[in-house]
Motif scaffolding. Structure first.
Motif: not given
Length: 132
Positions: A18-23, A56-59, A69-72, A80-83
């Motif tokens: 589950q941790v390494v899964f990315a959508q 999708e990332s872990t917020p 909203s989704l943290y991506v 690499i950026y996140f938001g």
């Protein structure tokens, strides 16, 4: 005893999976040519072009993303950026294109159909030091 060990190993496998899964999704918008990326306090921190691949990332628990909203994560150049992106502004790659074929390899995922050919390659990230 062996059953408990097997159950424990299976549980660890599920958590790691589950941790390494990315959508993977595509940023899309019907009116603008960009999608807003928001940070703390719902402030716009970036604008990414429509068609940008996000995952999708872990917020970060300090960020309040809300239910809509989704943290991506996304890349620009070598960084690499996140938001947070509003869920109506992203579309799952598999749903974005009809009859897209997904081929998974050891170091990549390949999405392909008549009009789309996307290859996402994975590489090992170097370990960093502890944060502050």
């Amino acid at each position: 005893m062996a059953n408990k060990l097997l159950l424990l190993l299976f549980g660890i496998f599920l958590v790691c999976n589950q941790v390494v899964f990315a959508q993977f999704s595509l940023a899309h918008d019907n009116t603008d040519n960009h999608v807003n990326v928001r940070g703390k306090g719902n402030k716009i921190i970036d604008k990414i072009p429509v068609g940008t691949i996000v995952w999708e990332s872990t917020p970060d628990l300090d960020w309040s993303s809300g239910f809509d909203s989704l943290y991506v994560g996304y890349s620009r150049g070598d960084k690499i950026y996140f938001g947070n992106i509003h869920s109506s502004r992203i579309k799952n790659i598999s749903k974005a294109f009809q009859q897209i074929q997904k081929i998974e390899g050891g170091d990549h995922i390949h999405f392909k159909n008549d009009s789309v050919d996307i290859i996402i390659k994975f590489k090992r990230m170097s370990g960093g030091g502890g944060g502050g």
